[in-house]
Write an enzyme that holds these catalytic residues in place. Structure first.
Site, mmCIF file in Angstrom:
data_model
loop_
_atom_site.group_PDB
_atom_site.id
_atom_site.type_symbol
_atom_site.label_atom_id
_atom_site.label_comp_id
_atom_site.label_asym_id
_atom_site.label_seq_id
_atom_site.Cartn_x
_atom_site.Cartn_y
_atom_site.Cartn_z
ATOM 1 N N SER A 139 1.916 -4.725 -2.080
ATOM 2 C CA SER A 139 2.247 -6.011 -1.456
ATOM 3 C C SER A 139 2.812 -5.749 -0.073
ATOM 4 C CB SER A 139 3.282 -6.772 -2.287
ATOM 5 O OG SER A 139 3.769 -7.911 -1.595
ATOM 6 N N TYR A 152 11.506 -6.553 -6.502
ATOM 7 C CA TYR A 152 10.074 -6.620 -6.177
ATOM 8 C C TYR A 152 9.751 -5.784 -4.939
ATOM 9 C CZ TYR A 152 5.443 -8.613 -5.355
ATOM 10 O OH TYR A 152 4.093 -8.780 -5.159
#
Length: 258
Positions: A139, A152
């Site tokens: 990501s 995350y």
């Protein structure tokens, strides 16, 4: 025989979009998820036959579970040409709250340990064949940290570093390791975000670009490209300026807010 792709987290979002893109390219499918009934319903809706697809039930957060699914795939369908470790979770965390430490542990269990466990069983067979692609879905959040996203962002930074390490290990064996860094993709994972999502992309458009990058032999790709530019610019910002820009930014939902 038609080529084979193995995809985790295939019951929705990016995983499902990638499965459809590979099916349309003529690949056989090996699809992994905890919610296998959702995959089955989706296959029926897309008129994809059982001859070209098999479903494997596994919890990527449990290494022995995903490793067992990989072995089942090897026994039933053979060695995949492409393995996409897509399964991932994104939950907000606050380090000052004791229970959120478990959120970080769970996030790493799925996003990092789960990825390595997904790849593990396929490496020796791919080495023996002399070809294959292992794809890690990272990501842009792994490029620079975001407030409230500690678990995350750290996990996806770990994915980027892990895939780069693995790429160096396996290059001589003919195995290509690909790091794909999505920006904001319109999926169930992002639809409840309470902050702006620049360059939001539909999952189908993302899957098409990811497919092309993987098939071309790319080693690292940010999709969409605009987010790659933004991420690099953010990386160059001095810490003081970056911190001020993000001050007061809405944070990801925590477990208690789900």
């Amino acid at each position: 025989m038609e080529k084979l792709v193995f995809i985790t987290g295939a019951s929705s979002g990016i995983g499902q979009a990638l499965a459809l893109r590979y099916h349309r390219a003529g690949f056989r499918l090996a699809l992994v998820a905890r919610r296998t009934e959702i995959i089955q319903s989706w296959l029926e809706a897309e008129n994809i036959s059982g001859d070209s697809c098999k479903i494997y039930n596994a919890d990527v957060g449990q290494p022995e579970s995903i490793q067992a699914a990989a072995i089942q795939c090897l026994n039933q369908q053979g060695v995949p040409d492409v393995v996409i470790a897509n399964a991932g979770i994104s939950i907000g965390m606050d380090t000052a709250i004791a229970s959120d430490i478990q959120v970080m542990a769970q996030t790493f269990a799925v996003n990092n340990i789960g990825m390595a466990a997904t790849f593990q069983a396929f490496i020796r067979p791919m080495e023996q064949r002399g070809s294959g692609a292992l794809v890690g879905i990272a990501s842009v959040a792994g490029i620079r940290g975001l407030p409230g996203h500690g678990a995350y962002c750290a996990s996806k930074a770990g994915v980027i570093g892990y895939c780069e390490s693995l790429r160096g290990e396996l290059r001589a064996a003919g195995i290509n390791v690909v790091t794909i860094c999505p920006g904001y993709i319109d999926t169930p994972l992002t639809q409840r975000n309470r902050y702006g999502m620049p360059f939001l992309m539909q999952a189908e458009a993302f899957a098409d670009k990811a497919f092309n990058a993987i098939q071309s032999g790319a080693s690292y790709k940010v999709i969409p490209w605009q987010m790659g530019f933004v991420a690099k610019a953010m990386r160059l910002l001095p810490n003081g300026i970056y911190d001020k820009l993000l001050q007061g930014r809405p944070r990801k939902h925590r477990v208690s807010e789900e």
